[in-house]
Motif scaffolding. Structure first.
Motif, PDB file in Angstrom:
ATOM      1  N   ASP A  47       0.854  -1.196   0.000  1.00 32.79           N
ATOM      2  CA  ASP A  47       0.000   0.000   0.000  1.00 32.79           C
ATOM      3  C   ASP A  47       0.890   1.246   0.000  1.00 32.79           C
ATOM      4  OD1 ASP A  47      -2.082   1.786   0.227  1.00 32.79           O
ATOM      5  OD2 ASP A  47      -2.862   0.956   2.099  1.00 32.79           O
ATOM      6  N   PRO A  48       1.607   1.496  -1.119  1.00 38.15           N
ATOM      7  CA  PRO A  48       2.582   2.594  -1.118  1.00 38.15           C
ATOM      8  C   PRO A  48       1.965   3.981  -0.989  1.00 38.15           C
ATOM      9  CG  PRO A  48       2.347   1.694  -3.325  1.00 38.15           C
ATOM     10  CD  PRO A  48       1.585   0.784  -2.395  1.00 38.15           C
ATOM     11  N   ALA A  49       0.778   4.203  -1.516  1.00 38.40           N
ATOM     12  CA  ALA A  49       0.170   5.534  -1.410  1.00 38.40           C
ATOM     13  C   ALA A  49      -0.121   5.869   0.049  1.00 38.40           C
ATOM     14  CB  ALA A  49      -1.111   5.607  -2.245  1.00 38.40           C
ATOM     15  N   ARG A  50      -0.695   4.930   0.769  1.00 37.79           N
ATOM     16  CA  ARG A  50      -0.980   5.169   2.189  1.00 37.79           C
ATOM     17  C   ARG A  50       0.318   5.335   2.967  1.00 37.79           C
ATOM     18  NH1 ARG A  50      -5.130   1.549   5.646  1.00 37.79           N
ATOM     19  NH2 ARG A  50      -6.244   3.390   6.272  1.00 37.79           N
ATOM     20  N   ALA A  51       1.321   4.537   2.620  1.00 39.01           N
ATOM     21  CA  ALA A  51       2.614   4.643   3.298  1.00 39.01           C
ATOM     22  C   ALA A  51       3.219   6.033   3.110  1.00 39.01           C
ATOM     23  CB  ALA A  51       3.569   3.560   2.791  1.00 39.01           C
ATOM     24  N   ALA A  52       3.114   6.578   1.890  1.00 43.46           N
ATOM     25  CA  ALA A  52       3.644   7.921   1.631  1.00 43.46           C
ATOM     26  C   ALA A  52       2.889   8.958   2.454  1.00 43.46           C
ATOM     27  CB  ALA A  52       3.555   8.249   0.140  1.00 43.46           C
ATOM     28  N   ARG A  53       1.563   8.804   2.564  1.00 49.30           N
ATOM     29  CA  ARG A  53       0.782   9.742   3.387  1.00 49.30           C
ATOM     30  C   ARG A  53       1.199   9.646   4.852  1.00 49.30           C
ATOM     31  NH1 ARG A  53      -3.219   7.775  -0.070  1.00 49.30           N
ATOM     32  NH2 ARG A  53      -4.176   6.513   1.578  1.00 49.30           N
ATOM     33  N   LEU A  54       1.482   8.444   5.325  1.00 48.56           N
ATOM     34  CA  LEU A  54       1.926   8.270   6.710  1.00 48.56           C
ATOM     35  C   LEU A  54       3.274   8.958   6.938  1.00 48.56           C
ATOM     36  CD1 LEU A  54       0.870   4.560   7.211  1.00 48.56           C
ATOM     37  CD2 LEU A  54      -0.024   6.514   8.490  1.00 48.56           C
ATOM     38  N   LEU A  55       4.178   8.847   5.970  1.00 50.75           N
ATOM     39  CA  LEU A  55       5.458   9.556   6.107  1.00 50.75           C
ATOM     40  C   LEU A  55       5.245  11.058   6.135  1.00 50.75           C
ATOM     41  CD1 LEU A  55       8.087   7.681   3.897  1.00 50.75           C
ATOM     42  CD2 LEU A  55       7.802   7.624   6.378  1.00 50.75           C
ATOM     43  N   GLY A  56       4.302  11.547   5.327  1.00 49.24           N
ATOM     44  CA  GLY A  56       3.984  12.977   5.348  1.00 49.24           C
ATOM     45  C   GLY A  56       3.451  13.406   6.698  1.00 49.24           C
ATOM     46  N   ALA A  57       2.557  12.606   7.265  1.00 53.82           N
ATOM     47  CA  ALA A  57       2.004  12.926   8.587  1.00 53.82           C
ATOM     48  C   ALA A  57       3.094  12.894   9.648  1.00 53.82           C
ATOM     49  CB  ALA A  57       0.882  11.956   8.938  1.00 53.82           C
ATOM     50  N   ALA A  58       4.024  11.949   9.526  1.00 52.98           N
ATOM     51  CA  ALA A  58       5.135  11.870  10.484  1.00 52.98           C
ATOM     52  C   ALA A  58       6.024  13.111  10.378  1.00 52.98           C
ATOM     53  CB  ALA A  58       5.958  10.603  10.238  1.00 52.98           C
ATOM     54  N   ALA A  59       6.307  13.531   9.159  1.00 52.95           N
ATOM     55  CA  ALA A  59       7.136  14.720   8.966  1.00 52.95           C
ATOM     56  C   ALA A  59       6.452  15.954   9.547  1.00 52.95           C
ATOM     57  CB  ALA A  59       7.429  14.927   7.479  1.00 52.95           C
ATOM     58  N   ALA A  60       5.130  16.049   9.357  1.00 50.24           N
ATOM     59  CA  ALA A  60       4.392  17.191   9.904  1.00 50.24           C
ATOM     60  C   ALA A  60       4.402  17.158  11.431  1.00 50.24           C
ATOM     61  CB  ALA A  60       2.959  17.183   9.384  1.00 50.24           C
ATOM     62  N   ALA A  61       4.270  15.974  12.014  1.00 49.36           N
ATOM     63  CA  ALA A  61       4.308  15.862  13.474  1.00 49.36           C
ATOM     64  C   ALA A  61       5.673  16.285  14.005  1.00 49.36           C
ATOM     65  CB  ALA A  61       3.981  14.430  13.908  1.00 49.36           C
ATOM     66  N   ARG A  62       6.737  15.849  13.322  1.00 42.78           N
ATOM     67  CA  ARG A  62       8.091  16.242  13.745  1.00 42.78           C
ATOM     68  C   ARG A  62       8.263  17.758  13.624  1.00 42.78           C
ATOM     69  NH1 ARG A  62      11.331  12.368  15.110  1.00 42.78           N
ATOM     70  NH2 ARG A  62      11.009  10.252  14.357  1.00 42.78           N
ATOM     71  N   ALA A  63       7.778  18.341  12.532  1.00 42.43           N
ATOM     72  CA  ALA A  63       7.909  19.791  12.332  1.00 42.43           C
ATOM     73  C   ALA A  63       7.148  20.555  13.407  1.00 42.43           C
ATOM     74  CB  ALA A  63       7.403  20.176  10.938  1.00 42.43           C
ATOM     75  N   SER A  64       5.961  20.070  13.776  1.00 38.08           N
ATOM     76  CA  SER A  64       5.162  20.773  14.783  1.00 38.08           C
ATOM     77  C   SER A  64       5.830  20.769  16.147  1.00 38.08           C
ATOM     78  CB  SER A  64       3.761  20.148  14.886  1.00 38.08           C
ATOM     79  OG  SER A  64       3.803  18.915  15.579  1.00 38.08           O
ATOM     80  N   ALA A  65       6.656  19.746  16.381  1.00 42.77           N
ATOM     81  CA  ALA A  65       7.338  19.634  17.669  1.00 42.77           C
ATOM     82  C   ALA A  65       8.743  20.217  17.624  1.00 42.77           C
ATOM     83  CB  ALA A  65       7.415  18.159  18.083  1.00 42.77           C
ATOM     84  N   GLY A  66       9.179  20.656  16.429  1.00 39.56           N
ATOM     85  CA  GLY A  66      10.551  21.130  16.305  1.00 39.56           C
ATOM     86  C   GLY A  66      11.542  20.020  16.564  1.00 39.56           C
ATOM     87  N   ALA A  67      11.166  18.801  16.172  1.00 35.21           N
ATOM     88  CA  ALA A  67      11.986  17.613  16.432  1.00 35.21           C
ATOM     89  C   ALA A  67      12.341  16.940  15.116  1.00 35.21           C
ATOM     90  CB  ALA A  67      11.229  16.645  17.334  1.00 35.21           C
ATOM     91  N   PRO A  68      13.464  17.323  14.513  1.00 32.88           N
ATOM     92  CA  PRO A  68      13.845  16.706  13.241  1.00 32.88           C
ATOM     93  C   PRO A  68      14.118  15.210  13.409  1.00 32.88           C
ATOM     94  CG  PRO A  68      15.642  18.025  14.099  1.00 32.88           C
ATOM     95  CD  PRO A  68      14.462  18.256  15.004  1.00 32.88           C
ATOM     96  N   LEU A  69      14.097  14.515  12.288  1.00 29.97           N
ATOM     97  CA  LEU A  69      14.354  13.077  12.282  1.00 29.97           C
ATOM     98  C   LEU A  69      15.772  12.815  12.790  1.00 29.97           C
ATOM     99  CD1 LEU A  69      13.238  10.289  11.358  1.00 29.97           C
ATOM    100  CD2 LEU A  69      14.337  10.739   9.168  1.00 29.97           C
ATOM    101  N   PRO A  70      15.920  12.000  13.843  1.00 29.92           N
ATOM    102  CA  PRO A  70      17.257  11.712  14.359  1.00 29.92           C
ATOM    103  C   PRO A  70      18.095  10.930  13.340  1.00 29.92           C
ATOM    104  CG  PRO A  70      15.578  11.106  15.962  1.00 29.92           C
ATOM    105  CD  PRO A  70      14.877  11.415  14.681  1.00 29.92           C
ATOM    106  N   THR A  71      19.379  11.161  13.353  1.00 24.94           N
ATOM    107  CA  THR A  71      20.291  10.489  12.440  1.00 24.94           C
ATOM    108  C   THR A  71      20.136   8.977  12.509  1.00 24.94           C
ATOM    109  OG1 THR A  71      21.847  12.320  12.696  1.00 24.94           O
ATOM    110  CG2 THR A  71      22.727  10.267  11.811  1.00 24.94           C
TER     111      THR A  71
END
Length: 107
Positions: A47-71
């Protein structure tokens, strides 16, 4: 349990898993981590389309918290992103990812 039954059980367990895994904490970083993991599972489940949307939601959650993706987690997210770009095409991936960033409560 047959492989088919295991696969069906796996697919049935995915909806709502992020909420169960991290939603109760209210911590956007924990929610993002759960969404990234579920995106990988959705990609593997075909289900790649849903997976891409989930990554987008994760990126937005990280941005809202000022918490970039850890290395330490970058490799997994990059691997998932590469697979999704191949499955959806670059434009398709970007459209689905963008849609995920607009999920209510993700910003």
């Amino acid at each position: 349990m047959t492989v088919g039954c295991a696969r069906q059980t796996f697919r049935e367990s995915l909806p709502g898993l992020a909420d169960a895994a991290a939603g109760d904490t209210g911590d956007p970083r924990a929610i993002a981590l759960a969404l990234e993991g579920i995106a990988g599972a959705r990609a593997l489940a075909g289900d790649p389309a849903r997976a891409a949307r989930l990554l987008g939601a994760a990126a937005a959650a990280r941005a809202s918290a000022g918490a970039p993706l850890p290395t330490a987690e970058r490799g997994d997210v990059d691997r998932i992103t590469t697979a999704l770009r191949a499955a959806c095409g670059p434009a398709g991936f970007e459209a689905e990812f963008e849609q995920g960033t607009r999920v209510p409560g993700s910003r």
